[in-house]
Motif scaffolding. Structure first.
Motif, PDB file in Angstrom:
ATOM      1  N   ALA A  74       5.226  28.227  14.056  1.00  0.00           N
ATOM      2  CA  ALA A  74       4.062  29.022  14.395  1.00  0.00           C
ATOM      3  C   ALA A  74       2.802  28.178  14.303  1.00  0.00           C
ATOM      4  O   ALA A  74       2.669  27.337  13.426  1.00  0.00           O
ATOM      5  N   ALA A  75       1.877  28.402  15.221  1.00  0.00           N
ATOM      6  CA  ALA A  75       0.614  27.674  15.187  1.00  0.00           C
ATOM      7  C   ALA A  75      -0.307  28.244  14.116  1.00  0.00           C
ATOM      8  O   ALA A  75      -1.101  27.525  13.529  1.00  0.00           O
ATOM      9  N   TYR A  76      -0.195  29.555  13.865  1.00  0.00           N
ATOM     10  CA  TYR A  76      -1.053  30.219  12.891  1.00  0.00           C
ATOM     11  C   TYR A  76      -0.232  30.757  11.738  1.00  0.00           C
ATOM     12  O   TYR A  76       0.928  31.098  11.894  1.00  0.00           O
ATOM     13  N   VAL A  77      -0.869  30.857  10.581  1.00  0.00           N
ATOM     14  CA  VAL A  77      -0.163  31.283   9.376  1.00  0.00           C
ATOM     15  C   VAL A  77      -1.056  32.208   8.554  1.00  0.00           C
ATOM     16  O   VAL A  77      -2.276  32.072   8.549  1.00  0.00           O
ATOM     17  N   THR A  78      -0.425  33.136   7.845  1.00  0.00           N
ATOM     18  CA  THR A  78      -1.149  34.085   6.995  1.00  0.00           C
ATOM     19  C   THR A  78      -1.401  33.499   5.611  1.00  0.00           C
ATOM     20  O   THR A  78      -0.773  32.512   5.199  1.00  0.00           O
ATOM     21  N   ASP A  79      -2.286  34.159   4.870  1.00  0.00           N
ATOM     22  CA  ASP A  79      -2.519  33.748   3.493  1.00  0.00           C
ATOM     23  C   ASP A  79      -1.272  33.947   2.640  1.00  0.00           C
ATOM     24  O   ASP A  79      -1.001  33.160   1.733  1.00  0.00           O
ATOM     25  N   THR A  80      -0.470  34.944   2.960  1.00  0.00           N
ATOM     26  CA  THR A  80       0.777  35.183   2.231  1.00  0.00           C
ATOM     27  C   THR A  80       1.748  34.021   2.419  1.00  0.00           C
ATOM     28  O   THR A  80       2.367  33.550   1.456  1.00  0.00           O
ATOM     29  N   ARG A 107      -6.289  34.060  10.246  1.00  0.00           N
ATOM     30  CA  ARG A 107      -5.157  33.147  10.075  1.00  0.00           C
ATOM     31  C   ARG A 107      -5.668  31.714   9.925  1.00  0.00           C
ATOM     32  O   ARG A 107      -6.786  31.389  10.260  1.00  0.00           O
ATOM     33  N   TRP A 108      -4.789  30.847   9.437  1.00  0.00           N
ATOM     34  CA  TRP A 108      -5.049  29.416   9.371  1.00  0.00           C
ATOM     35  C   TRP A 108      -4.168  28.722  10.396  1.00  0.00           C
ATOM     36  O   TRP A 108      -3.077  29.200  10.715  1.00  0.00           O
ATOM     37  N   THR A 109      -4.599  27.572  10.868  1.00  0.00           N
ATOM     38  CA  THR A 109      -3.724  26.785  11.732  1.00  0.00           C
ATOM     39  C   THR A 109      -2.936  25.823  10.853  1.00  0.00           C
ATOM     40  O   THR A 109      -3.469  25.247   9.904  1.00  0.00           O
ATOM     41  N   TRP A 110      -1.658  25.679  11.185  1.00  0.00           N
ATOM     42  CA  TRP A 110      -0.827  24.745  10.415  1.00  0.00           C
ATOM     43  C   TRP A 110      -1.368  23.327  10.531  1.00  0.00           C
ATOM     44  O   TRP A 110      -1.318  22.561   9.570  1.00  0.00           O
ATOM     45  N   ALA A 111      -1.905  22.968  11.679  1.00  0.00           N
ATOM     46  CA  ALA A 111      -2.438  21.610  11.848  1.00  0.00           C
ATOM     47  C   ALA A 111      -3.543  21.340  10.841  1.00  0.00           C
ATOM     48  O   ALA A 111      -3.579  20.267  10.221  1.00  0.00           O
ATOM     49  N   PHE A 117       2.571  26.920  -0.995  1.00  0.00           N
ATOM     50  CA  PHE A 117       1.998  26.135  -2.093  1.00  0.00           C
ATOM     51  C   PHE A 117       2.430  26.622  -3.476  1.00  0.00           C
ATOM     52  O   PHE A 117       2.098  25.989  -4.478  1.00  0.00           O
ATOM     53  N   GLY A 118       3.136  27.746  -3.535  1.00  0.00           N
ATOM     54  CA  GLY A 118       3.582  28.262  -4.827  1.00  0.00           C
ATOM     55  C   GLY A 118       2.449  28.842  -5.656  1.00  0.00           C
ATOM     56  O   GLY A 118       2.444  28.707  -6.883  1.00  0.00           O
ATOM     57  N   VAL A 119       1.475  29.465  -4.995  1.00  0.00           N
ATOM     58  CA  VAL A 119       0.338  30.082  -5.671  1.00  0.00           C
ATOM     59  C   VAL A 119       0.201  31.516  -5.163  1.00  0.00           C
ATOM     60  O   VAL A 119       0.947  31.943  -4.294  1.00  0.00           O
ATOM     61  N   ASN A 120      -0.783  32.248  -5.682  1.00  0.00           N
ATOM     62  CA  ASN A 120      -1.004  33.592  -5.158  1.00  0.00           C
ATOM     63  C   ASN A 120      -2.059  33.558  -4.051  1.00  0.00           C
ATOM     64  O   ASN A 120      -2.736  32.549  -3.853  1.00  0.00           O
ATOM     65  N   ARG A 121      -2.175  34.658  -3.326  1.00  0.00           N
ATOM     66  CA  ARG A 121      -3.099  34.727  -2.185  1.00  0.00           C
ATOM     67  C   ARG A 121      -4.544  34.492  -2.605  1.00  0.00           C
ATOM     68  O   ARG A 121      -5.304  33.859  -1.874  1.00  0.00           O
TER      69      ARG A 121
END
Length: 69
Positions: free
Chosen positions: A12-18, A52-56, A24-28
Protein backbone atom coordinates in the motif's frame (compact mmCIF):
# COMPACT_ATOMS: atom_id res chain seq x y z
CA UNK A 1 5.01 -7.32 17.87
CA UNK A 2 7.31 -7.92 14.92
CA UNK A 3 8.03 -5.17 12.43
CA UNK A 4 6.34 -5.39 9.07
CA UNK A 5 8.63 -6.56 6.29
CA UNK A 6 9.24 -4.79 2.96
CA UNK A 7 6.75 -6.98 1.09
CA UNK A 8 4.01 -6.09 3.55
CA UNK A 9 4.75 -2.37 3.48
CA UNK A 10 5.07 -2.26 -0.31
CA UNK A 11 1.49 -3.42 -0.74
CA UNK A 12 0.00 0.00 0.00
CA UNK A 13 1.18 3.52 -0.75
CA UNK A 14 -0.65 4.92 2.28
CA UNK A 15 -0.79 3.66 5.84
CA UNK A 16 -2.86 4.38 8.95
CA UNK A 17 -1.60 5.37 12.37
CA UNK A 18 -2.74 1.96 13.62
CA UNK A 19 -0.53 0.18 11.08
CA UNK A 20 2.40 2.46 11.89
CA UNK A 21 1.97 1.79 15.59
CA UNK A 22 2.05 -1.96 14.91
CA UNK A 23 5.09 -1.54 12.64
CA UNK A 24 7.08 0.32 15.30
CA UNK A 25 5.70 -1.55 18.32
CA UNK A 26 4.23 1.58 19.93
CA UNK A 27 0.74 2.95 20.48
CA UNK A 28 -1.07 5.35 18.14
CA UNK A 29 -0.52 8.32 20.45
CA UNK A 30 3.23 7.82 20.12
CA UNK A 31 3.01 8.17 16.33
CA UNK A 32 1.24 11.51 16.70
CA UNK A 33 3.73 12.63 19.35
CA UNK A 34 6.59 11.82 16.98
CA UNK A 35 4.96 13.99 14.32
CA UNK A 36 4.79 16.89 16.77
CA UNK A 37 8.21 16.48 18.41
CA UNK A 38 10.61 14.17 16.59
CA UNK A 39 10.44 15.11 12.93
CA UNK A 40 8.34 12.10 11.98
CA UNK A 41 6.76 12.67 8.55
CA UNK A 42 3.54 14.65 8.56
CA UNK A 43 0.46 12.76 7.50
CA UNK A 44 -1.38 13.47 4.27
CA UNK A 45 -5.03 14.55 4.48
CA UNK A 46 -6.77 12.48 1.78
CA UNK A 47 -10.24 13.69 2.73
CA UNK A 48 -11.79 15.56 5.68
CA UNK A 49 -12.00 12.31 7.65
CA UNK A 50 -9.03 10.38 6.27
CA UNK A 51 -5.44 11.02 7.29
CA UNK A 52 -2.66 8.69 6.17
CA UNK A 53 1.13 8.53 5.87
CA UNK A 54 3.03 7.47 2.78
CA UNK A 55 5.27 4.46 3.22
CA UNK A 56 7.97 6.22 1.20
CA UNK A 57 8.11 9.06 3.74
CA UNK A 58 8.12 6.64 6.67
CA UNK A 59 10.92 4.52 5.16
CA UNK A 60 12.98 7.65 4.45
CA UNK A 61 12.54 8.74 8.08
CA UNK A 62 13.56 5.26 9.32
CA UNK A 63 16.69 5.33 7.14
CA UNK A 64 17.62 8.77 8.45
CA UNK A 65 17.18 7.56 12.04
CA UNK A 66 19.42 4.57 11.35
CA UNK A 67 22.13 6.80 9.87
CA UNK A 68 21.91 9.26 12.78
CA UNK A 69 22.59 6.80 15.41
Amino acid sequence: MPKLNEAQTAQAAYVTDTTLARHFGVNRATIWAWVNRNGFPAPVKLSPQMTRWTWADVHAWEAAQARAG
